[in-house]
Every structure is written in C-alpha cells, then in structure tokens.
Write an enzyme that holds these catalytic residues in place. Sequence first.
Site, PDB file in Angstrom:
ATOM      1  N   SER A 116       0.922  -1.065  -0.142  1.00  0.00           N
ATOM      2  CA  SER A 116      -0.062   0.031  -0.167  1.00  0.00           C
ATOM      3  C   SER A 116       0.828   1.075   0.114  1.00  0.00           C
ATOM      4  CB  SER A 116      -1.064  -0.259   1.262  1.00  0.00           C
ATOM      5  OG  SER A 116      -1.812   0.902   1.225  1.00  0.00           O
ATOM      6  N   HIS A 117       0.746   1.868   1.059  1.00  0.00           N
ATOM      7  CA  HIS A 117       1.550   3.229   1.098  1.00  0.00           C
ATOM      8  C   HIS A 117       2.910   3.093   1.725  1.00  0.00           C
ATOM      9  CE1 HIS A 117      -0.670   2.259   4.827  1.00  0.00           C
ATOM     10  NE2 HIS A 117      -0.028   2.937   5.435  1.00  0.00           N
ATOM     11  N   ASP A 288      -2.233   6.480  -2.958  1.00  0.00           N
ATOM     12  CA  ASP A 288      -1.079   5.965  -2.305  1.00  0.00           C
ATOM     13  C   ASP A 288      -0.581   5.090  -3.549  1.00  0.00           C
ATOM     14  OD1 ASP A 288      -3.122   4.102  -2.356  1.00  0.00           O
ATOM     15  OD2 ASP A 288      -2.377   3.066  -0.251  1.00  0.00           O
ATOM     16  N   ASP A 290      -0.983   1.718  -3.985  1.00  0.00           N
ATOM     17  CA  ASP A 290      -1.552   0.877  -4.717  1.00  0.00           C
ATOM     18  C   ASP A 290      -2.983   1.404  -5.330  1.00  0.00           C
ATOM     19  OD1 ASP A 290      -2.324   1.074  -2.013  1.00  0.00           O
ATOM     20  OD2 ASP A 290      -3.449  -0.982  -2.181  1.00  0.00           O
ATOM     21  N   ASP A 292      -5.556   2.886  -3.534  1.00  0.00           N
ATOM     22  CA  ASP A 292      -6.936   2.784  -2.882  1.00  0.00           C
ATOM     23  C   ASP A 292      -7.006   4.086  -2.099  1.00  0.00           C
ATOM     24  OD1 ASP A 292      -5.071   2.005  -1.251  1.00  0.00           O
ATOM     25  OD2 ASP A 292      -5.999   0.065  -0.438  1.00  0.00           O
ATOM     26  N   ARG A 293      -5.855   4.855  -1.801  1.00  0.00           N
ATOM     27  CA  ARG A 293      -6.019   6.010  -0.795  1.00  0.00           C
ATOM     28  C   ARG A 293      -6.286   7.113  -1.568  1.00  0.00           C
ATOM     29  NH1 ARG A 293      -2.498   5.442   4.642  1.00  0.00           N
ATOM     30  NH2 ARG A 293      -3.429   3.442   5.225  1.00  0.00           N
ATOM     31  N   LYS A 389     -11.338   0.342  -0.875  1.00  0.00           N
ATOM     32  CA  LYS A 389     -11.485   1.832  -1.101  1.00  0.00           C
ATOM     33  C   LYS A 389     -10.982   2.135  -2.482  1.00  0.00           C
ATOM     34  CE  LYS A 389      -7.568   2.286   1.933  1.00  0.00           C
ATOM     35  NZ  LYS A 389      -7.501   1.291   3.061  1.00  0.00           N
TER      36      LYS A 389
END
Length: 560
Positions: A116-117, A288, A290, A292-293, A389
């Site tokens: 992710s982030h 982010d 990937d 999703d954020r 998300k």
Amino acid sequence: MAITVKTVQTTPFEGQKPGTSGLRKKVKVFLEKNYTENFVQCILNANGSEISGSLLVLGGDGRFYCKEASELIVKICAANGVSKVLVGQNGILSTPAVSSLIRHNNALGGIVLTASHNPGGPDNDFGIKFNCRNGGPAPDEVTNEIYKLSTQIKEYKIVDGLTIDLGKLGVNNFEVEGKPFVVEVIDSVANYVNHMKEIFDFAKLKDFVSGASNGKPLKMRIDSMNGVTGPYVNDIFVNCLGASKDFVVHTTPLSDFGGLHPDPNLTYAKDLVDTVAKGDYDIGAAFDGDGDRNMIIGRSAFFVTPSDSLAVIAHYLECIPYFKKNGITGYARSMPTASAVDLVAKKLGKEIFEVPTGWKYFGNLMDANRLCLCGEESFGTGSNHIREKDGIWAVLAWLSIMQHTGKSIEDILKAHWAAYGRNYFTRYDYEECDLDPCNEMMATMEKLITSSEFVGKEYSSGGKTYKVKVADNFSYTDPVVNTVSTKQGLRIVFEDGSRIVMRLSGTGSSGATVRLYIDSYEKDNVLGKASEMLKPLIDIALEISQLPKYTGRNAPTVIT
Ligand code: G1P
Ligand code: ZN
C-alpha cells in the site's frame, strides 16, 4: 506445452500473520528461500477444494519484486489446479482494479501484491494480500486460516517449467499434468476505466473540466506519487476528461516510487500541497502506492479531512448517476474516523455503521445491500461499486460534486459545516516505536479507562473540560454474520461527543506504530483553526496514555 508439477519440502516461517491489510514485510524477508512460496501456498490451501478449476486475478502496485512475485505466483497457481489466472500487464493492477476485475469476471478471488502506502524498493516493504470472491480483502476467518496453515506447512507445489512474458498482452495456454491452464495478461487499466464510465457521467465531467459548461476550465493537479495510479490517471483525466497533461504528475509507476513515500497526506504529499498552496489550482489530489487511498485539497491547499470528505460525498451522493440508479442504502465509517458522516446519515434517515479499522469490515454490509458508501480517516473513501476503497473514484466523486454545486471545495465544506456542525479531527502517528513498551502502555491505559471509576471523570486543559461518558476497548459484532472482533482500539467518548482513540497499527512491517486519534465536535464554532481547536484534547490524551513516557517520543512522526 506440457509441464509437470514439483512438490517442494519446506518448513514454517514465524509471523506470516496477515495484518489490517495482508502480510507486509521487508522485501528481504519475502526473498528468503521459500518465504513467498509458503505464504502463497497457504493462501491457496485456505480456499480448500475451491482452488481446483478456479479463476484468480493477480497484480500489484509495481513496487520492487512485484513482477518476479507475479511470475512465481503464476507457477504456484498452475501447480495447484487453478485453471486460469488473469494477470495485469507487467504484474501491474491497482487494488481497486483487482477488486473490480474479481467482480466482473466472477473470479474465486485475487492476489494483490502491495504494501500500500509503505515505501518500496529493495530495502523497503512488500506485501501480499488475498481478496475473496466479492472482491474484498479476506475477512478474519480466512486470514486466520491462512496464518494457521503457515504454522504447519510442510510442502508447496510449483511448476518450474512455465514461463510467460508478462509484458505481452494476450492468452497463454498450457497443459499441466493433463489439465489446461491459462494465463491471460490483461491491460492494467481498461476494465477499471470502463467501470468508472458506468458510475460517473463522463460527458458532463468532460464539459466541466474543459469549461464548456461554465466558461471556466478547471485547473487540477493530480499526483500519482510514482505509484500504480499513473496509467489510470492518464487515461481517465487526460484521455477521457480532456485535462491538460501538465495537470497530472508522477504518473510513471516506479519500483521504489522514486524515493517518495506514497502516502497521500499533508506530510508525504508535500510537493502537491506546496504547489497547490501557491498556484491557482481548483482541486489537488494524490493517491497511495496501490491506488486505494486519496487526499483531496482545494484552492490554496484547503485541506479536506477524509472524515469530512466522506460526509460531503454522503450528502451529495445522488448527483452521481450510479447512486441515482441503484439507490442509496446505508453509510459506514471505521471507529477512529470522525463521526461527521453519522450526522448526514441521521438527517437523510439512512443506516450508519461503525466498524473496526480496515476495509474488510465493510464487505459483509455491502454484500447484504445495507451499505453503499463508507470511509476511513486514513484517506480511504469508497462505495459498493467494488469491495476496496478507491482513490480515483473519490476524485471523480468530488469533481461530480463541484460540477453539481458550482462551488469551490472550500465553499462546499463551509456550507457543510454550517448545516451539520464540524468534527475537528487529527491523527498523530508515532512510527517505529519499540513494541514492548507500547504494549505495556496500551495495557495500562486499558486497565485505567475500563476501571469502574473512570466514567464520569473530568479532564481539563486549555480552558476546556471534558467529562468521560464511555470508555472501552472497541469490540464489534458484524450485523450480517454475527462474528465478533474484539480489542479494536481504546476509545474514550466524552459527554459532548468528542473522542480520544488509541490503537496500535496493524500494517507496519517493523516495531510498533502508535496511532492517536482526536475527534472534537463543534456545533457552531466551525471556522476555527484545527490545530488550536484540538490542542486541549490532545494534551489530555497524552496525559491519560502517558505516551511520551512509554515511547520516549515528544512529537509524532506524522500528523494528519
Ligand atoms: C491503516 C489504516 C487503516 C487502513 C489500513 C490499510 O491500518 O489506519 O484505516 O484500513 O491502513 O490501508 P493500521 O496501520 O492503522 O492498522
Ligand atoms: Zn493502499
């Protein structure tokens, strides 16, 4: 090409326990002999007999080791009876795109390669996450099973002789011990972009972006932070909506994110914030690693807290064709997220749910058709169009609202606060602390706040006094399947609705990260400076938790 399956003896690794969102470790750990193989085998085994003949989606955020891991996973899938793998070109798929693909193709699930982030590169993080048939992150029952299997694993299966060129789009047919096995390398963005076109009114948004509808072209700055969203952003904002190429930056996915920490917040998306602060952009957004954020800022870098973003989208949901067509069911937020959306739900007569931290807790409610919009304070916003998300979705939602209202982002927020009151919110992160003292701090605080004399206690600071109404370690019973998740974070709720929440992160790859969340509601005093409005409650939280003493930290690593 006929290929044979090889069974390799292995032994368990400690700590292959998926956290809030999959298994995340340093790349070096994933590169240890059999480490990735073991975990992937356990994911497949956790699906039992369903794996045989199944379709799986595979892809990740382009970080270091993504491509090699994709190649490896294809070989393990082939050996375990999977009949088809849909893999993104070069192993690239954003997390929302994986979720969308699983749903559109009725796949058994998907394997998402991302941390992710968290920063990427050979010395940083990698991650593997399993998403189920509904497109959402595996729930606790599944991740617990994966973990259990990882402590018992004795062998994994692999076909060494299978090679595919992940750079080349198309269908690759194999025969593995008499059974067909297909690897289809797909365009990383096409399915997702089509999905967005079904949800939003692209023609209207295009006119809005070009200025055809109101005579004023929209100036936007979209920052992909060298993460996976770059190709999606180019296609959606530049090709489809006609935005200038100069409006999108850092759109080439890099294996180390170009050294950026791909977390869209005021600290790590500094370049975006600084640019929008001095320029005259109408909207700034970042994602982010990937995808999703999301972070949304308005002109002059006016910051929209994710909690407010969720509440505003909830208020205007009907201006998005997808919701107009499918109807609006309930709303939800994670427990630490400020309760601004609750007020919208109340006004509109919708159900509202408070779930533990982590997107996986929204899935059952969506599947039961009780939830259509949800979010987390950690820059997560999304809807029931998928089960993750979705950063780009959130920006399209905001563009729709701007187009619909004809107002600036700041004016939209001010109108919202005037109508509902304002939840001032902040999160303090103390990263990479020593684990033992943090555990001790949490245990001591839990004992204190759950003792019988704690409720009713008063705390004062900066001229404000707060009286404890409820305090607990949050536990959640899923209203759909009745599973209970305990110990989801320490929570102190005061008489005026303000809250202090403290929990340890479940996504870090080393040490402990303490998260302190402050949510302070004001009905009328809505135009104050957030840092000043929140100071009294922050001081009280530090006093109750004794955080500086336990962590040795006088300041957080990140403030959002
Ligand atoms: C963090 C966020 C949480 C989010 C998760 C995955 O988890 O706080 O809201 O769902 O990342 O993006 P944490 O590290 O707090 O466990
Ligand atoms: Zn992410």
